[in-house]
Scaffold this motif. Structure first.
Motif, PDB file in Angstrom:
ATOM      1  N   THR A 191     -15.086  15.969  25.254  1.00 56.12           N
ATOM      2  CA  THR A 191     -13.860  16.750  25.423  1.00 56.12           C
ATOM      3  C   THR A 191     -13.184  16.303  26.715  1.00 56.12           C
ATOM      4  OG1 THR A 191     -14.842  18.556  26.704  1.00 56.12           O
ATOM      5  CG2 THR A 191     -14.998  18.704  24.288  1.00 56.12           C
ATOM      6  N   ALA A 192     -12.121  16.985  27.088  1.00 51.85           N
ATOM      7  CA  ALA A 192     -11.424  16.630  28.327  1.00 51.85           C
ATOM      8  C   ALA A 192     -12.269  16.921  29.561  1.00 51.85           C
ATOM      9  CB  ALA A 192     -10.102  17.379  28.409  1.00 51.85           C
ATOM     10  N   THR A 193     -13.287  17.760  29.412  1.00 50.94           N
ATOM     11  CA  THR A 193     -14.047  18.204  30.588  1.00 50.94           C
ATOM     12  C   THR A 193     -15.529  17.862  30.561  1.00 50.94           C
ATOM     13  OG1 THR A 193     -14.347  20.384  29.565  1.00 50.94           O
ATOM     14  CG2 THR A 193     -12.472  20.116  31.051  1.00 50.94           C
ATOM     15  N   ASP A 241      -3.258  11.503  36.997  1.00 49.53           N
ATOM     16  CA  ASP A 241      -2.547  12.671  36.489  1.00 49.53           C
ATOM     17  C   ASP A 241      -1.107  12.778  36.990  1.00 49.53           C
ATOM     18  OD1 ASP A 241      -2.628  14.867  34.693  1.00 49.53           O
ATOM     19  OD2 ASP A 241      -2.740  16.259  36.365  1.00 49.53           O
ATOM     20  N   GLN A 278       0.776  12.773  32.303  1.00 54.54           N
ATOM     21  CA  GLN A 278      -0.176  13.693  31.692  1.00 54.54           C
ATOM     22  C   GLN A 278      -0.509  13.371  30.237  1.00 54.54           C
ATOM     23  OE1 GLN A 278       2.600  14.903  33.616  1.00 54.54           O
ATOM     24  NE2 GLN A 278       1.058  14.689  35.216  1.00 54.54           N
ATOM     25  N   ASN A 304     -13.399  11.126  29.142  1.00 53.93           N
ATOM     26  CA  ASN A 304     -12.812  12.460  29.164  1.00 53.93           C
ATOM     27  C   ASN A 304     -11.301  12.404  29.373  1.00 53.93           C
ATOM     28  OD1 ASN A 304     -15.682  12.651  30.863  1.00 53.93           O
ATOM     29  ND2 ASN A 304     -15.517  14.071  29.156  1.00 53.93           N
ATOM     30  N   ARG A 305     -10.870  11.488  30.223  1.00 54.77           N
ATOM     31  CA  ARG A 305      -9.428  11.340  30.442  1.00 54.77           C
ATOM     32  C   ARG A 305      -8.737  10.808  29.181  1.00 54.77           C
ATOM     33  NH1 ARG A 305      -5.235  13.666  32.796  1.00 54.77           N
ATOM     34  NH2 ARG A 305      -3.636  12.187  33.437  1.00 54.77           N
ATOM     35  N   GLU A 332      -8.245  13.717  27.102  1.00 50.68           N
ATOM     36  CA  GLU A 332      -7.245  14.610  27.679  1.00 50.68           C
ATOM     37  C   GLU A 332      -5.826  14.139  27.394  1.00 50.68           C
ATOM     38  OE1 GLU A 332      -6.518  17.054  31.828  1.00 50.68           O
ATOM     39  OE2 GLU A 332      -7.708  15.207  31.874  1.00 50.68           O
ATOM     40  N   THR A 336      -5.912  16.896  24.367  1.00 51.56           N
ATOM     41  CA  THR A 336      -5.969  18.200  25.019  1.00 51.56           C
ATOM     42  C   THR A 336      -4.717  18.511  25.818  1.00 51.56           C
ATOM     43  OG1 THR A 336      -8.365  17.882  25.165  1.00 51.56           O
ATOM     44  CG2 THR A 336      -7.411  19.683  26.439  1.00 51.56           C
ATOM     45  N   ALA A 337      -4.237  17.573  26.621  1.00 47.95           N
ATOM     46  CA  ALA A 337      -3.054  17.839  27.449  1.00 47.95           C
ATOM     47  C   ALA A 337      -1.814  18.114  26.605  1.00 47.95           C
ATOM     48  CB  ALA A 337      -2.822  16.691  28.427  1.00 47.95           C
ATOM     49  N   GLU A 349      -9.222  20.691  21.161  1.00 45.32           N
ATOM     50  CA  GLU A 349     -10.489  21.137  21.735  1.00 45.32           C
ATOM     51  C   GLU A 349     -11.582  21.115  20.678  1.00 45.32           C
ATOM     52  OE1 GLU A 349     -12.648  21.274  24.035  1.00 45.32           O
ATOM     53  OE2 GLU A 349     -11.492  22.600  25.363  1.00 45.32           O
TER      54      GLU A 349
END
Length: 463
Positions: A12-14, A307, A310, A362-363, A366, A370-371, A384
């Motif tokens: 995931t993003a995190t 970032d 985005q 992860n980026r 994102e 996700t972003a 997600e």
């Protein structure tokens, strides 16, 4: 039907962790290691694979009229191609015709998608005329789940609106919680540069870029952010292409201004040299803003890493070379603006970003999922992998080798901007709302199964 994705690495993003993913109907039920096989009617073995949320492409133009023709992909072919590439949600653009209300445009684009979309889709509204009731129209659109609007600072007498209109729209979003997306180029200056070029007999595709300099983009980005700051509202810059424009976004964000921006794979990987290809081949690379000199590319990659940028979207707006791009054979201003890319976004970013060490896993998740889901009011329904989220899941094979080509892609266009690009990493299995729609290169979805995404106002850009 419950589906269990076992033995994969959930990204995931995190976080990145070994875990199984169990779906129930259209949603994710559970994410943890050791979910028993008896929990599901179907089991997908993801050994050696990454399990990532379906991609969210927040900038596409399907079945869009432009320059006397229409983009080659409709909602059926375009969303099917997106699914092959691991994208399970898009946000397309409805276009308000001048002198009409936005409701008319929304109804038109709903009809374009009805019975055709194979994945879920949202809509932005392109504002060309606020007229006497346009501000109320904006509020009506927000109630319908169209929680973002696009305004143009380019294309005078076609799509461009003046600063007063932009500021009024920004001020209205400060009240209704929508997000303004800005096409930021100084269209008035560019028009003068174009007229000069044509008067000098400069008609080749490369002059599309030479008449739209990076400073014309940077000036408009600066002006858009300034107006948003005065209005007290976030702003989102679409398809940012240059270091000059990026500097404006970065400086604003460093001051705490809620300015957001996306770039596209073409600006990360292609350059003005492609526009200069002989035999009119450069027309394949005519889109706006134009491609820049190669030295801008590492700056954009760095912007993604830190970032300052985005999101990566595609601005997918394909026109066939043989019977559409040739409309501008003797005049670059008549070449339909746009290029294909909805299928290749994740492949290109994984290969040239993750594999090349420019992006973490992860980026990568994102900026591709996700972003955009957060910013545009779809999170955590989209973007997600967590209990309760839609079961939009991609089993990603990091070792799959693939060569991008018009001969094998699924977009309805006769060329690829990335023809011959080798990539390592590709979507193997794609689930949309718990349904396997792509598996091993076979499309299993159906036209019309995609649903309209009613997006929430005051999304992630407001937080």
């Amino acid at each position: 039907m419950n589906i269990l994705i076992r033995n994969g690495t959930v990204v995931t993003a995190t976080e990145t962790r070994a875990a199984d993913v169990l779906t129930e109907g259209e949603r994710i039920l559970e994410v943890r290691a050791g979910i028993p096989e008896t929990s599901a009617a179907k089991v997908i073995d993801a050994t050696g694979m990454y399990v990532i949320p379906g991609g969210v492409d927040a900038h596409t133009h399907l079945d869009m009229p432009f320059g006397g023709t229409t983009s080659a992909d409709d909602f059926e072919t375009g969303t099917r191609a997106a699914a092959f590439g691991g994208t399970t949600s898009i946000v397309d653009f409805a276009i308000q015709a001048r002198g009409t209300c936005m409701r008319d445009a929304l109804d038109t684009w709903w009809k374009k998608a009805e019975g055709r979309a194979t994945i879920d889709y949202g809509l932005h509204m392109i504002v060309t005329d606020l007229g006497t009731s346009g501000l109320e129209d904006m509020d009506d659109m927000v109630r319908e789940g169209v929680a973002s609007f696009k305004l143009f600072m380019a294309y005078p007498n076609v799509l461009m609106v003046d600063d007063a209109t932009i500021f009024k729209a920004l001020s209205q979003t400060a009240k209704n919680g929508a997000l303004i997306c800005m096409h930021a180029e100084n269209g008035s200056v560019i028009d003068v540069l174009i007229a000069r070029a044509l008067a000098e007999g400069k008609t080749a595709p490369v002059y599309h870029a030479l008449t739209r300099p990076p400073l014309a983009e940077a000036e408009a980005v600066h002006r858009a952010i300034a107006m948003a700051e005065i209005a007290g509202t976030p702003v989102y810059i679409v398809h940012l292409s240059s270091e000059d424009a990026l500097n404006q976004v970065r400086e604003a964000r460093d001051r705490g201004v809620p300015a957001f921006a996306e770039t596209c794979p073409q600006y990360l990987l292609l350059s003005i040299d492609d526009l200069a290809r002989p035999n009119f081949e450069g027309a394949k690379y005519v889109f706006t803003p134009p491609l820049r000199p190669k030295e801008h590319q590492p700056k954009l990659w760095d912007g993604l890493k830190h970032d300052h940028l985005q999101v990566v979207s595609t601005d997918h707006c394909p026109f066939c070379f043989e019977d559409q791009k040739v409309l501008g054979k003797n005049d670059f201003t008549k070449i339909p603006n746009g290029g294909p890319g909805i299928e290749n976004r994740l492949q290109l970013l994984f290969h040239h970003g993750v594999n090349a060490g420019k992006l973490s896993l992860n980026r990568f998740v994102e900026i591709t999922s996700t972003a955009p889901a957060r910013i545009f009011g779809m999170y955590p329904q989209k973007g997600e992998i967590a209990p309760g989220s839609d079961a939009d899941v991609v089993v990603w094979d990091p070792g799959a080798l693939y060569t991008i080509s018009a001969q094998t892609h699924h977009m309805r266009v006769d060329y690829s901007m990335f023809e011959g690009f080798p990539v390592r990493g590709n979507a193997r299995t794609v689930l949309s709302r718990g349904e396997v729609i792509v598996d091993g290169g076979t499309f299993l979805g159906k036209p019309g199964r995609g649903r309209f995404l009613k997006r929430a106002a005051r999304g992630g850009a407001w937080k």
